[in-house]
Design a protein around this motif. Sequence first.
Motif, PDB file in Angstrom:
ATOM      1  N   UNK A  34       9.404   2.436  10.131  1.00 19.29           N
ATOM      2  CA  UNK A  34       9.359   2.408   8.664  1.00 19.29           C
ATOM      3  C   UNK A  34       8.800   1.083   8.163  1.00 19.29           C
ATOM      4  N   UNK A  35       9.272  -0.019   8.755  1.00 21.68           N
ATOM      5  CA  UNK A  35       8.768  -1.335   8.343  1.00 21.68           C
ATOM      6  C   UNK A  35       7.285  -1.468   8.681  1.00 21.68           C
ATOM      7  N   UNK A  36       6.889  -0.948   9.849  1.00 20.76           N
ATOM      8  CA  UNK A  36       5.478  -1.020  10.221  1.00 20.76           C
ATOM      9  C   UNK A  36       4.600  -0.247   9.257  1.00 20.76           C
ATOM     10  N   UNK A  37       5.035   0.960   8.889  1.00 19.66           N
ATOM     11  CA  UNK A  37       4.259   1.755   7.928  1.00 19.66           C
ATOM     12  C   UNK A  37       4.183   1.050   6.589  1.00 19.66           C
ATOM     13  N   UNK A  38       5.292   0.447   6.169  1.00 15.51           N
ATOM     14  CA  UNK A  38       5.324  -0.235   4.875  1.00 15.51           C
ATOM     15  C   UNK A  38       4.387  -1.441   4.856  1.00 15.51           C
ATOM     16  N   UNK A  39       4.370  -2.206   5.944  1.00 17.28           N
ATOM     17  CA  UNK A  39       3.557  -3.414   5.984  1.00 17.28           C
ATOM     18  C   UNK A  39       2.080  -3.110   6.180  1.00 17.28           C
ATOM     19  N   UNK A  40       1.757  -2.067   6.919  1.00 19.59           N
ATOM     20  CA  UNK A  40       0.366  -1.810   7.262  1.00 19.59           C
ATOM     21  C   UNK A  40      -0.307  -0.811   6.330  1.00 19.59           C
ATOM     22  N   UNK A  41       0.441   0.187   5.893  1.00 19.83           N
ATOM     23  CA  UNK A  41      -0.189   1.262   5.119  1.00 19.83           C
ATOM     24  C   UNK A  41       0.298   1.317   3.679  1.00 19.83           C
ATOM     25  N   UNK A  42       1.088   0.344   3.264  1.00 27.51           N
ATOM     26  CA  UNK A  42       1.592   0.370   1.900  1.00 27.51           C
ATOM     27  C   UNK A  42       0.513   0.051   0.891  1.00 27.51           C
ATOM     28  N   UNK A  43       0.599   0.643  -0.305  1.00 25.98           N
ATOM     29  CA  UNK A  43      -0.384   0.422  -1.370  1.00 25.98           C
ATOM     30  C   UNK A  43       0.047  -0.665  -2.346  1.00 25.98           C
ATOM     31  N   UNK A  44       1.242  -1.196  -2.164  1.00 24.37           N
ATOM     32  CA  UNK A  44       1.749  -2.228  -3.057  1.00 24.37           C
ATOM     33  C   UNK A  44       1.223  -3.596  -2.622  1.00 24.37           C
ATOM     34  N   UNK A  45       1.624  -4.610  -3.390  1.00 23.86           N
ATOM     35  CA  UNK A  45       1.227  -5.976  -3.071  1.00 23.86           C
ATOM     36  C   UNK A  45       1.956  -6.458  -1.824  1.00 23.86           C
ATOM     37  N   UNK A  46       1.482  -7.577  -1.310  1.00 20.45           N
ATOM     38  CA  UNK A  46       2.100  -8.111  -0.102  1.00 20.45           C
ATOM     39  C   UNK A  46       3.544  -8.495  -0.357  1.00 20.45           C
ATOM     40  N   UNK A  47       3.824  -9.037  -1.566  1.00 22.31           N
ATOM     41  CA  UNK A  47       5.205  -9.409  -1.891  1.00 22.31           C
ATOM     42  C   UNK A  47       6.101  -8.176  -1.916  1.00 22.31           C
ATOM     43  N   UNK A  48       5.622  -7.103  -2.524  1.00 23.87           N
ATOM     44  CA  UNK A  48       6.423  -5.880  -2.585  1.00 23.87           C
ATOM     45  C   UNK A  48       6.696  -5.331  -1.185  1.00 23.87           C
ATOM     46  N   UNK A  96      13.013   1.172  -2.281  1.00 22.84           N
ATOM     47  CA  UNK A  96      12.018   2.084  -2.830  1.00 22.84           C
ATOM     48  C   UNK A  96      11.429   1.560  -4.136  1.00 22.84           C
ATOM     49  N   UNK A  97      12.085   0.633  -4.769  1.00 26.62           N
ATOM     50  CA  UNK A  97      11.497  -0.012  -5.949  1.00 26.62           C
ATOM     51  C   UNK A  97      10.234  -0.774  -5.557  1.00 26.62           C
ATOM     52  N   UNK A  98      10.256  -1.363  -4.350  1.00 19.96           N
ATOM     53  CA  UNK A  98       9.112  -2.158  -3.901  1.00 19.96           C
ATOM     54  C   UNK A  98       8.082  -1.330  -3.140  1.00 19.96           C
ATOM     55  N   UNK A  99       8.524  -0.269  -2.423  1.00 19.48           N
ATOM     56  CA  UNK A  99       7.569   0.523  -1.640  1.00 19.48           C
ATOM     57  C   UNK A  99       8.139   1.923  -1.421  1.00 19.48           C
ATOM     58  N   UNK A 100       7.335   2.917  -1.819  1.00 19.04           N
ATOM     59  CA  UNK A 100       7.807   4.303  -1.687  1.00 19.04           C
ATOM     60  C   UNK A 100       7.801   4.798  -0.238  1.00 19.04           C
ATOM     61  N   UNK A 101       7.076   4.126   0.632  1.00 16.70           N
ATOM     62  CA  UNK A 101       7.003   4.549   2.027  1.00 16.70           C
ATOM     63  C   UNK A 101       8.320   4.316   2.771  1.00 16.70           C
ATOM     64  N   UNK A 102       9.244   3.641   2.132  1.00 15.03           N
ATOM     65  CA  UNK A 102      10.551   3.397   2.752  1.00 15.03           C
ATOM     66  C   UNK A 102      11.292   4.705   3.011  1.00 15.03           C
TER      67      UNK A 102
END
Length: 344
Positions: A34-48, A96-102
Amino acid sequence: MTLPADASPTDQVDAWTLGERRWDFYFIVVLVATIGITLLAGSRSEFDRLAASATVMAMVPWYLLVGRRAMYSDHELVWRAMIYLIGLVPLLALAQVFASSITFILLALCPQCFMIVPFGRAVSAVVAFSLTQPLVAFAQGAPAAEVESLTGVAVAGIAFSAAFGTWIRKIISQSTERAELIAQLEQTRAELARVSRETGVMAERERLASEIHDTIAQGFTSIVMLAQAAESMIVSDPTAARNQLELVGRTARENLAEARALVAGLAPTALTSATLADALARLTERAGQELGIAAEFGVSGEPRALGPAPRSCWFGCARRRCRTCASTLGPGRCGSVFASPTAR
């Protein structure tokens, strides 16, 4: 998943418990993915993405301190499991506020619901986890179409979890019933073995009692009568008295041999080194000596081979007959002994 109240064997292992390390490994794998998907494929900013990953990482100490104990401790402590699940809701919502991929973390959290609380509360927890994403999207002002899509996905996930959880619960219930049945069968088998063993012991005791009565007891009776006869002849006929004493010694030795054979569970000693006809001939000769008469033994017909059990039975019957005659008729009286004409 906890077992039903009416199916809780004392030593039953929970079907979910495949090993603590396996579930820990599964939780870590899903969390890292989950963390890998969030960091690599997330559409949010790096901070999010970093904030969402940090929030998910916060579930690790919560799992180790509270959730893991709820899984592998007494299922009656439901309050501990409820605290763990309730604490996961704000962490999941914040992530999920920061990234929906969570949302992928639900692959590890939903099974835990069925592992630590009863079925109804587990479904409620799954509903709460699944609806966090559409509720967060709605609170963030997402388009209605996106909220509806997320809600549909959440409803589908809830339906699948409830159906799959129900199926697993039935399997666990059936496995529990089978385990109880197996335990009852093992108990019944042990009881039957105990009864069979006791029956065998009683049968052996009866056999020993019968053998003692037919051999040793009657042998002692013969010794007593021969000794009394020898005592009465000591003055009047010393030679006959000595003959009687020799018979006493021989009978005592035979009685001792019979006692040893009885303890060892062997056939009568007279049959160990001779045929049945020879053993009966010697038995008849000794009976004649004890009674002081001319006793003869004969075989009519062609002797045929018999098994150990029939030979012992025939010899025992003849021995009892001879000793009964010796104890009832006494020396100097006539008696008769009958033997099987087809025995060897």
